[in-house]
Design an enzyme around this catalytic site. Structure first.
Site, PDB file in Angstrom:
ATOM      1  N   ASP A   1       6.906  14.761  -1.974  1.00 13.10           N
ATOM      2  CA  ASP A   1       6.653  13.723  -2.978  1.00 13.10           C
ATOM      3  C   ASP A   1       7.843  13.552  -3.916  1.00 13.10           C
ATOM      4  O   ASP A   1       8.631  14.474  -4.134  1.00 13.10           O
ATOM      5  CB  ASP A   1       5.417  14.124  -3.793  1.00 13.10           C
ATOM      6  CG  ASP A   1       4.681  12.930  -4.372  1.00 13.10           C
ATOM      7  OD1 ASP A   1       5.242  11.821  -4.396  1.00 13.10           O
ATOM      8  OD2 ASP A   1       3.536  13.104  -4.821  1.00 13.10           O
TER       9      ASP A   1
ATOM     10  N   GLU B   1      -4.438   5.693  -4.980  1.00  7.98           N
ATOM     11  CA  GLU B   1      -4.254   6.512  -6.172  1.00  7.98           C
ATOM     12  C   GLU B   1      -4.184   5.689  -7.447  1.00  7.98           C
ATOM     13  O   GLU B   1      -4.336   6.231  -8.543  1.00  7.98           O
ATOM     14  CB  GLU B   1      -2.968   7.342  -6.040  1.00  7.98           C
ATOM     15  CG  GLU B   1      -3.040   8.450  -5.020  1.00  7.98           C
ATOM     16  CD  GLU B   1      -1.820   9.339  -5.086  1.00  7.98           C
ATOM     17  OE1 GLU B   1      -1.683  10.083  -6.072  1.00  7.98           O
ATOM     18  OE2 GLU B   1      -0.999   9.286  -4.152  1.00  7.98           O
TER      19      GLU B   1
END
Length: 867
Positions: free
Chosen positions: A380, A435
């Site tokens: 990430d 998200e």
């Protein structure tokens, strides 16, 4: 004939060749016309235009590249043109279809000017692409003058650029779009012909690009991330790619992968796509730090045949969300991997880019993950299209492949053909996805299959059942598992949310994550999308709609014959299921609710059902309980199991009195049980001791029993939590005995812990609080270890603010001792007080007055010495 005359005639012939568009192969023309690419040289400036079936897709669009030592965008002369046919076949690990066939016509135009420039143009049934090739010695590349000139009146679906590609797509007009930079890919439509602008084959030789646009024109120019692209030797640009055709042509296209280099992974047998239980969206940071919660997700995955579970952020942080430098030695992840392996589930791990950004870190940590048995990594926060980051991608892709780790890139760029070159890359985020807390409109969601979804695996993370603000209906949300392609389908939600929707649960258990074939049945970007994807002999349909409720008609464009179609749709009070027998070519008519949708499984008529058995472990049950240090366990099963062993599994340093219980065969209706005594080491706190049933050569089931371990005290001492208080007031929630503030309801029985040290006894409070005891002047000493409880660390992570408190001990109303203000990172403080002749003892916690509401304070091992 003079040589100069020959040269003029040759040059004239070459210029004429530039105006000849690509030849349409006869076989492809039977279905739909191929796009035609025309390269033109005017006053030394090259351009490219694209048409399809008489419709202009790209008006003459500028070409060229500028290096340190040569401007190759003007003053050019054509010196040669060659042509070849490119035919390839490859097998994809994931994506819209497994077997891929590539048939391209390639034209190479050689120009001379300040230096040599070769323009390579590829034409395929589903689009056009071009790239530049320049010789060595021209220095670094400074920019391209490449641009796409879209017809000004074209309708567009575009998103503004940001480094992680997480912006929503909106419908606009090509010329009217505001002056800004926009993401690849960008979709435009003219007279029913669509053009998706993107790039392919971007790697460490390059800088990623975005589209720069000035309002009032249809020109979208290529703009690099870097001001200069470092070049060592000859250089090829990425493929500037235009996917062209009907909406079905575009959405079914594999052109971006087809242009990419062949696979660099020789043995792909270890690459296994599949569904992933992903805990972050519903469980958040707490789930990332909780072995117990992760076991629950593993249990659900095992029961439903999902092959993976993903542990997201938090697992290598301490309770205050500070980096734990000891994680490589102390992590609970190996324990979870063992637990999961015994249930047929493998573990993926989230890791921040900065844990792998140097060669030394990635070499050490990826090897560690492989030794642990990690199946894949979710990396990430790369957050860059710079050349340095693409060079990192080149390195990490090779290293993860060498360590047999599947990859999910988040905070990343988009796929540029990476799924072909590095087939262990299962998915990438680069999307305004599940998200997000806003912007997930029906229009955005129904634009994604035709924009971001075209270029490769998209980790949208669907099935956020727990979100009441969700735009989608349940059926539309379920349809995202078909509409959005991803080799690793990271599915959100909680086990109880799936269990509350058994119809959805059944569909999710059936739907695969890899496809043999993809077909668009109906669609219009930002309005609706209906796809059919084939896996083996079954077709999975997903439809999502934006806007108001309506009745929809979908052509059942499946192979000829009769089909059993098992449909899941929204009903008045939840999902409903129905079956219809239909012929290919029939129209499927349904009522959909606002922002609604549907899913379906189609199998050949004559089948009793389209549902197939799932490869899940047998349904078994273990019950366990503790009374003091005595454990009891019971094991039952719903199917025959063999070679059964039932026993407790204690942590290192503990011992067990009592033998395992075994049996060769256990059948439904039968049970085995056992009793044991566990002996803890010199420790204290609450410990979940699993009672484990192993069977069928290593499969396991377990249930934990909580054992409360208390540090014994010398004679005369007693714990205050064993005494009744005369009064107790808590600042936020009740005062708890031997648990942190909030108790079982708020904290699932979280024990007292200060700076990662656990305590068996104590008082859990929250500022401002007071606890008063009547001592009757019989006690002489008070002692405790105090601080902000580790549970406040979860609030630190969520709200970026930790609790601050001070502790006071009062005797008969007078302060006997006090601490300075303590925070979540303060060391544990030991307090003692002389209680001689004290009749009333008060323990007070004061707010540090920093405005936070995370002032969880614990009086750990609070005790008194009395006569």
């Amino acid at each position: 004939m003079r040589l100069s005359t020959v040269r003029r005639r040759v040059a004239g012939a070459l210029v004429a060749a530039l105006a000849v568009s690509a030849i349409t192969p006869t076989a492809a023309a039977q279905d739909s016309p191929w796009p035609k690419a025309v390269v033109t040289l005017s006053n030394g400036v090259p351009s490219l235009s694209v048409t399809r079936g008489g419709t202009t897709v790209l008006e003459p669009s500028p070409l060229g590249v500028v290096t340190e030592r040569a401007d190759l965008s003007s003053g050019l002369r054509l010196t040669g043109r060659t042509e070849r046919r490119v035919v390839e076949h490859y097998t994809a690990s994931s994506g819209k279809q497994r077997q891929r066939s590539v048939v391209h016509r390639e034209e190479r135009y050689s120009f001379s000017g300040a230096a040599r420039l070769d323009l390579v143009v590829r034409t395929a049934a589903d689009g056009v692409a071009y790239r530049y090739e320049v010789p060595a010695g021209l220095g670094d590349v400074l920019r391209e003058t490449s641009a796409f000139r879209v017809p000004s009146a074209a309708t567009g679906w575009i998103a503004k650029y940001r480094r992680d590609y997480e912006n929503p797509f909106a419908q606009t007009n090509a010329a009217a779009a505001e002056t800004a930079e926009y993401l690849h890919p960008a979709l435009f439509e003219t007279n029913g012909v669509y053009a998706l602008l993107t790039e392919s084959s971007v790697d460490g030789r390059h800088s990623g690009a975005r589209l720069a646009h000035t309002a009032g024109s249809g020109l979208y120019s290529i703009r690099y991330w870097d001001e200069r692209v470092a070049v060592d030797g000859a250089w090829q640009s990425p493929w500037r790619t235009v996917v062209v055709g009907s909406l079905a042509d575009v959405s079914e296209s594999t052109l971006v992968d087809d242009l990419a280099p062949r696979s660099k992974v020789r043995d792909t047998s270890w690459i296994k796509p599949g569904k992933v239980f992903w805990s972050w969206l519903a469980g958040g940071r707490e789930a990332g730090q909780s072995l117990a919660m992760q076991k629950q997700y593993v249990d659900y995955a095992a029961a439903h045949g999902w092959p993976y579970a993903l542990v997201d952020a938090g697992w290598y942080f301490d309770p205050n969300w500070d980096y734990d430098p000891t994680w490589e030695q102390t992590s609970w992840i190996p324990s979870l991997i063992s637990y999961a392996a015994a249930r047929g589930v493998k573990i993926h791990l989230w890791v921040h880019y900065d844990e792998l950004d140097t060669p030394e870190e990635s070499a050490t940590r990826l090897a560690l993950f492989e030794r642990w048995g990690v199946a894949g990594v979710k990396i990430d926060f790369m957050d860059s299209d710079g050349q340095d980051r693409y060079r990192w991608y080149d390195r990490i892709l090779a290293e993860t492949a060498a360590h047999h780790l599947l990859v999910n890139f988040h905070g990343s760029t988009i796929p540029h053909g990476v799924h072909r070159t590095w087939p262990h890359v299962m998915t990438m985020e680069a999307v305004h996805g599940g998200e997000k807390s806003s912007g997930l409109t029906g229009a955005h969601l129904t634009a994604l299959p035709f924009t971001r979804g075209v270029v490769g695996g998209m980790d949208y993370t669907p099935l956020a059942w727990h979100r009441p603000s969700r735009t989608t209906s349940d059926a539309h949300e379920l349809a995202l598992t078909v509409l959005y392609e991803s080799g690793l389908a990271n599915l959100a939600g909680r086990p109880e949310d799936y269990a509350a929707r058994p119809i959805a649960e059944r569909f999710v258990d059936q739907v695969p994550t890899t496809w043999d074939e993809t077909r668009l049945l109906s669609g219009r970007p930002a309005d609706h999308a209906v796809f059919a994807r084939r896996s083996g002999d079954r077709w999975f349909l997903g439809g999502g709609y934006a806007g108001q409720a309506r009745t929809v008609s979908v052509p059942l464009s499946l192979p000829a014959g009769r089909w059993l179609v098992e449909i899941t749709r929204d009903g008045p009070s939840g999902l409903v299921a129905e079956s219809r027998t239909m012929r290919a070519g029939d129209t499927l008519t349904l009522d959909v609710t606002t922002n609604g949708g549907f899913t379906a499984i189609a199998c050949r008529a004559g089948s009793r059902t389209c549902t197939r058995p799932i490869p899940a472990i047998p349904r078994t049950s273990v019950s366990a309980s503790a009374r003091g240090y005595a454990l009891t366990g019971l094991f039952t099963t719903s199917a025959d199991v063999r070679d059964v062993t039932l026993e407790p599994r204690v942590p290192t340093g503990w011992s067990v009195q009592g033998s395992p219980v075994t049996t060769r065969v256990l059948r439904p209706g039968q049970a085995i049980s056992g009793n044991w005594t566990v002996v803890p080491p010199a420790t204290a706190g609450y410990f979940d001791i699993p009672v484990v049933a192993s069977f069928n050569n290593g499969t396991e089931s377990e249930k934990t029993a909580r054992v409360h371990v208390v540090r014994p005290l010398p004679d005369g001492w007693s714990y205050l939590s064993d005494h009744p208080w005369s009064s107790a007031t808590g600042g936020d929630g009740p005062v708890e005995k031997d648990l942190s503030n909030g108790g079982p309801a708020a904290n699932d029985g979280r024990g007292i812990a200060l700076r990662r040290t656990t305590y068996g006894k104590g008082l859990g409070t929250h500022a401002n609080s007071e606890i008063t005891y009547d001592l009757a002047a019989r006690c002489t000493t008070f002692s405790a270890s105090v601080g902000v409880d580790d549970e406040a660390g979860l609030d630190v992570a969520r709200q970026k603010a930790g609790g601050t408190v001070s502790f006071q001990v009062l005797g008969d109303g007078a302060v006997l001792t006090t601490t300075p203000t303590l925070g979540v990172r303060s060391p544990v403080t030991d307090m003692t007080a002389d209680l001689t002749n004290v009749r009333t003892l008060t323990l007070r916690v004061l707010d540090g007055n920093d405005g936070t509401q995370n002032d969880h304070a614990s009086w750990a091992d609070a005790r008194i010495l009395c006569t």
